[in-house]
Design a protein around this motif. Structure first.
Motif, mmCIF file in Angstrom:
data_model
loop_
_atom_site.group_PDB
_atom_site.id
_atom_site.type_symbol
_atom_site.label_atom_id
_atom_site.label_comp_id
_atom_site.label_asym_id
_atom_site.label_seq_id
_atom_site.Cartn_x
_atom_site.Cartn_y
_atom_site.Cartn_z
ATOM 1 N N TYR A 187 -4.057 6.367 3.318
ATOM 2 C CA TYR A 187 -4.650 6.234 4.654
ATOM 3 C C TYR A 187 -5.668 7.324 4.975
ATOM 4 O O TYR A 187 -5.454 8.170 5.850
ATOM 5 C CB TYR A 187 -3.566 6.244 5.745
ATOM 6 C CG TYR A 187 -2.565 5.136 5.646
ATOM 7 C CD1 TYR A 187 -2.956 3.830 5.347
ATOM 8 C CD2 TYR A 187 -1.211 5.370 5.856
ATOM 9 C CE1 TYR A 187 -2.035 2.802 5.261
ATOM 10 C CE2 TYR A 187 -0.281 4.352 5.769
ATOM 11 C CZ TYR A 187 -0.694 3.064 5.469
ATOM 12 O OH TYR A 187 0.220 2.061 5.383
ATOM 13 N N ILE A 189 0.832 -1.206 0.000
ATOM 14 C CA ILE A 189 0.000 0.000 0.000
ATOM 15 C C ILE A 189 0.868 1.258 0.000
ATOM 16 O O ILE A 189 0.418 2.355 -0.308
ATOM 17 C CB ILE A 189 -0.967 0.005 1.219
ATOM 18 C CG1 ILE A 189 -2.217 0.844 0.931
ATOM 19 C CG2 ILE A 189 -0.287 0.445 2.492
ATOM 20 C CD1 ILE A 189 -3.271 0.136 0.148
ATOM 21 N N HIS A 199 -2.544 -4.986 4.396
ATOM 22 C CA HIS A 199 -3.329 -4.163 3.461
ATOM 23 C C HIS A 199 -3.679 -4.886 2.155
ATOM 24 O O HIS A 199 -4.778 -4.726 1.644
ATOM 25 C CB HIS A 199 -2.602 -2.852 3.151
ATOM 26 C CG HIS A 199 -2.087 -2.127 4.357
ATOM 27 N ND1 HIS A 199 -0.749 -2.087 4.689
ATOM 28 C CD2 HIS A 199 -2.735 -1.451 5.332
ATOM 29 C CE1 HIS A 199 -0.596 -1.409 5.801
ATOM 30 N NE2 HIS A 199 -1.771 -1.010 6.227
ATOM 31 N N ASP A 217 2.449 -6.698 4.607
ATOM 32 C CA ASP A 217 1.513 -6.391 5.693
ATOM 33 C C ASP A 217 0.094 -6.794 5.274
ATOM 34 O O ASP A 217 -0.104 -7.393 4.216
ATOM 35 C CB ASP A 217 1.583 -4.918 6.092
ATOM 36 C CG ASP A 217 1.348 -4.721 7.598
ATOM 37 O OD1 ASP A 217 1.122 -5.715 8.308
ATOM 38 O OD2 ASP A 217 1.412 -3.573 8.064
ATOM 39 N N GLU A 219 -5.296 -5.502 11.085
ATOM 40 C CA GLU A 219 -6.548 -4.994 10.512
ATOM 41 C C GLU A 219 -7.698 -5.978 10.644
ATOM 42 O O GLU A 219 -7.534 -7.191 10.479
ATOM 43 C CB GLU A 219 -6.356 -4.716 9.020
ATOM 44 C CG GLU A 219 -5.541 -3.477 8.732
ATOM 45 C CD GLU A 219 -5.536 -3.191 7.250
ATOM 46 O OE1 GLU A 219 -5.913 -2.077 6.879
ATOM 47 O OE2 GLU A 219 -5.163 -4.076 6.465
ATOM 48 N N ARG A 255 -11.000 3.088 2.750
ATOM 49 C CA ARG A 255 -9.762 2.302 2.931
ATOM 50 C C ARG A 255 -9.904 0.901 2.357
ATOM 51 O O ARG A 255 -8.989 0.379 1.704
ATOM 52 C CB ARG A 255 -9.395 2.214 4.415
ATOM 53 C CG ARG A 255 -8.688 3.423 4.948
ATOM 54 C CD ARG A 255 -7.798 3.042 6.122
ATOM 55 N NE ARG A 255 -7.266 4.206 6.785
ATOM 56 C CZ ARG A 255 -6.286 4.176 7.669
ATOM 57 N NH1 ARG A 255 -5.743 3.013 8.002
ATOM 58 N NH2 ARG A 255 -5.835 5.266 8.239
ATOM 59 N N GLN A 300 -7.869 -0.972 -0.795
ATOM 60 C CA GLN A 300 -7.167 -2.244 -0.700
ATOM 61 C C GLN A 300 -7.627 -3.218 -1.788
ATOM 62 O O GLN A 300 -6.810 -3.902 -2.403
ATOM 63 C CB GLN A 300 -7.350 -2.837 0.700
ATOM 64 C CG GLN A 300 -6.675 -1.986 1.771
ATOM 65 C CD GLN A 300 -6.757 -2.573 3.162
ATOM 66 O OE1 GLN A 300 -7.222 -3.705 3.355
ATOM 67 N NE2 GLN A 300 -6.310 -1.835 4.159
#
Length: 798
Positions: free
Chosen positions: A257, A68, A310, A308, A354, A269, A273
């Motif tokens: 973000y 991201i 995202h 990560d 998340e 958001r 993604q």
């Protein structure tokens, strides 16, 4: 065009007239920058095309890195350096009355990232190309990035980051490769030839347009690609309110973000993604099919790495494409998916793992939600077979639970590799944060300690130190960073130690000029430059640093004979727009700076500087000038850190806890070349698990703590009223979650040791040299080679 100075000047002048439609005498510095950028991009285009053709011809496995964020910094000088033509260009421009440094100032930092996650991705791209590995990046082309930070009356103010105002000379728009991304709508099912077919209808379609940027390897013919996606309205949208649709569409790639304190921000958001992974996978698979045909053996030729949580939606999106578009069965699609996707975890903070509310996820991505639901159902059934009736265990492992979709759980279940980013971090994941998953899938978990692009952070950022290294040990370290170890041979060479000190002093003088220009503060280059630059977060404990500054200030006020080695405390940090507490810390730092810097009793003993809008290009000036690298996070909280490595390779000494990669830095340089303090990760985790820490006890039993903490609320800082009550409450009423008061005494004692060590100049320079020599291990070349060998299964293609 870069073969020699005269040829360059001739081509530059011709190109300028063609591009700008004006003579050299009428041209502006912006014209010069655009012309040079276009020349460089054109120069690398042959190698760029040849690299892609080579990958197609040899049919080697390739990796696609989905992130991201990409915190690229400025590319002009870096590209010239990688191409080996920096000197030719600088001299040619100088003959024309143009300074390369002035053109570099015109280039904005690319607004594509925020912190360590994005800078790591940029370093990885650099190392992939420089080691001739077939690897490409996919990200989002944010129009405004995160934000430009201004400090007004000590407060952070966010302005749009207008990095694309004058365009981006490095990118090429590929409108012919645009793809469509559907949102909302509903899913219809029907039987077709004996199998269930799913159709996503009544959707709101967004067009994803790719912009490609070349990633130039260091002194190699390899040029990989960073593909960034921009969201645009579909060509023939079916919407009543076309303007509203256009705004919604373009918002997807407008800001990095967006504030997600409300459902609207969360929806945006999640849109971002899915937009990233759907566009990227469509592009990757289109290219793959052109080369290989059927997707049956996808995992033998492609690895898709998710940086990560995202991009975790890559897992259900790949399943969707394989089943709905390619006709694979669930079992076939799952086999391919779980052998194609690998995942890096970057945090032990549960709040940073998340999870998306079902009431947002399901209507926005109805088909993807169905697939995630099925993954969860099958996964939980397998666990039921293992331990029938153990609902608590299954609920803890479930991907969908308590009204949320848990992205880290989905990432672990749907990938073949899960890696941490420092040895301590990986052990905490295995033994604590993700222990139930580690017990299920021990073979998936592995460690890959982070690294930095040592050519940018030393060769580019610190040319004088680089020259000294080349004079003493040769230039082999530019390709193989482990050769920096040869520098240890000079640890008793007074001449080299003297040169090292002189280089640091010159870098500090340059930094002092930057500080004066931007902050209007005169600082003493002979003082210790004590630096903490990183994202503003409570666990990174900028608060501990500033409480120590307040303590020193109190000592100066109380005792006119108090002596200390002069210090310049330098901060740089952005706080997320919705992070109320972090913004209070920024205000506190600036409030303390205002008081300290204008008190004649302090004089040159101490200065406090907050550098606004911390970014890569500013970092390149800060790291070479630093004496002390503040890496003081609560042990167990920092996954790795990479600032610690950038400081280290520039000869700054680490003052830190045994957290993240500090542990591995400590192992390499030894006790005598680092300043370690505070609780260990084991001790912190023990307190979290069993309790036993009462912050008020430290407040009552340490007068230094009591005095500084009281000053937050007792009117010591005039004109701020109740500004710092939330900080006061976090330390006492909320029992100091990150052990600031617990570690305070140890930190103060260690800071005193820093001053004593600095007073012995020869000893200090030996410590600096030792750190530089051992920093080679922390090159991202080493990290990338480990990923290539242990996870991705890719090989250099020369």
């Amino acid at each position: 065009m870069f073969s020699n100075k005269e040829r360059f000047k001739e081509d530059f002048l011709k190109r300028l007239e063609m591009l700008c439609g004006k003579s050299f005498s009428e041209s502006t510095p912006r014209d010069h920058y655009q012309t040079l950028g276009n020349m460089i991009r054109e120069f690398v285009s042959n190698d760029w095309i040849a690299t892609n053709e080579r990958y197609m011809a040899v049919r080697e496995k390739q990796v696609y890195y989905l992130s991201i964020e990409y915190l690229l910094g400025k590319l002009l000088r870096q590209n010239l350096l990688n191409l080996g033509v920096e000197e030719t260009v600088a001299e040619g421009l100088s003959d024309l009355g143009i300074e390369l440094a002035d053109l570099e100032e015109l280039e904005p930092d690319a607004g594509l990232g925020n912190g360590g996650l994005g800078r790591l991705a940029a370093c990885f791209l650099d190392s992939l190309a420089s080691t001739d590995l077939p690897g490409h990046g996919h990200g989002i082309r944010y129009k405004h990035g995160l934000f430009e930070q201004k400090i007004v009356d000590g407060y952070q103010v966010e302005l749009p980051e207008q990095w694309l105002r004058s365009g981006n000379v490095w990118e090429i728009r590929k409108a012919d490769l645009a793809v469509s991304i559907p949102f909302w709508g509903k899913v219809e099912t029907r039987q077709e030839n004996g199998r269930l077919v799913f159709q996503h209808i009544n959707t709101e379609v967004v067009t994803a347009v790719p912009y490609d940027m070349p990633v130039v390897g260091f002194q190699t013919k390899t040029v990989n690609t960073l593909r960034l996606w921009s969201s645009e309205p579909a060509q023939f949208p079916v919407h009543k309110d076309i303007l509203q649709y256009k705004r919604r569409t373009e918002a997807i790639s407008e800001f990095l973000y967006p504030d997600d304190t409300h459902d609207e921000g969360k929806t945006l958001r999640l849109k971002q993604q899915y937009f990233l992974v759907s566009a990227s996978l469509q592009s990757i698979l289109r290219s793959y099919k052109k080369q290989h045909g059927s997707l049956e053996e996808l995992n033998h030729h492609v690895c898709i790495h998710i940086n990560d949580t995202h991009p975790v939606l890559a897992i259900p999106e790949l399943m969707r494409i394989l089943m709905d578009e390619e006709g694979f069965s669930w079992e076939q699609a799952w086999e391919i998916t779980t052998n194609t996707i690998s995942y890096t975890n970057h945090t032990t903070l549960s709040e940073a793992l998340e999870k998306w509310p079902i009431h947002i996820f399901q209507p926005l991505l109805p088909r993807i939600y169905m697939i995630v639901e099925e993954i969860n159902e099958r996964f939980c059934k397998e666990r039921w077979k293992e331990t029938p009736g153990d609902w608590e265990r299954i609920a803890g492992l479930a991907i969908i639970a308590d009204g949320y979709v848990k992205m880290a759980h989905l990432a672990i279940v749907g990938s073949f590799s899960v890696n941490g980013v420092a040895r301590l971090h990986t052990e905490i994941l295995k033994e604590r944060e993700m222990r139930p998953f580690f017990q299920l899938f021990p073979e998936k978990f592995n460690n890959k300690t982070n690294g930095i692009a040592h050519r940018r952070w030393l060769l580019k950022a610190n040319p004088k130190l680089s020259s000294l290294l080349c004079e003493t040990i040769g230039d082999g370290w530019t390709h193989s960073a482990h050769e920096l170890m040869q520098f240890l041979k000079y640890q008793d060479d007074y001449s080299i130690l003297g040169k090292l000190a002189a280089i640091k002093q010159e870098n500090k003088q340059n930094m002092a000029e930057v500080i004066y220009k931007h902050n209007g503060i005169s600082v003493n280059p002979d003082a210790i430059f004590d630096v903490q630059v990183k994202r503003l977060h409570a666990y990174k404990r900028q608060l501990l640093n500033v409480l120590h500054i307040m303590h020193l200030y109190n000592r100066i006020l109380e005792d006119s004979s108090f002596s200390m080695v002069p210090r310049v405390f330098i901060f740089g940090a952005k706080a997320s727009p919705g992070y109320y507490y972090a913004k209070k810390i920024i205000k506190l730092i600036n409030t303390v700076a205002e008081k300290v810097n204008h008190d004649p009793k302090v004089g040159d003993k101490m200065k406090v500087v907050f550098l606004e809008n911390y970014r890569v290009s500013l970092a390149e000036k800060i790291f070479p000038a630093a004496d002390i690298s503040e890496q003081i996070s609560t042990a167990s909280k920092e996954a790795s850190g990479t600032g610690n490595m950038k400081f280290m390779i520039n000869g700054a000494l680490t003052l830190g806890t045994l957290d993240g990669a500090n542990v591995e830095i400590h192992e390499r340089v030894g006790d005598d070349n680092i300043f370690i303090f505070g609780l260990t990760a084991e001790e912190v985790l023990h307190y979290y698990r069993h309790g036993g820490y009462e912050s008020v006890e430290y407040y009552h039993h340490d007068n230094r703590i009591q005095q500084a903490v009281n000053q937050l609320v007792n009117g010591f800082f005039p004109g701020v009223h109740n500004e710092f009550e939330p900080i006061f409450d976090s330390l006492l009423e909320e029992n100091d979650q990150y052990f600031v008061l617990k570690d305070f005494a140890s930190y103060v004692d260690t800071q005193r040791r820093v001053g004593e060590a600095y007073a012995d100049s020869l000893k200090w320079q030996k410590m600096c040299l030792t750190n530089i020599a051992h920093a080679g291990y922390f090159s991202s070349d080493r990290t990338i080679k480990e990923y290539a060998k242990d996870i991705w299964g890719i090989h250099p293609v020369k």
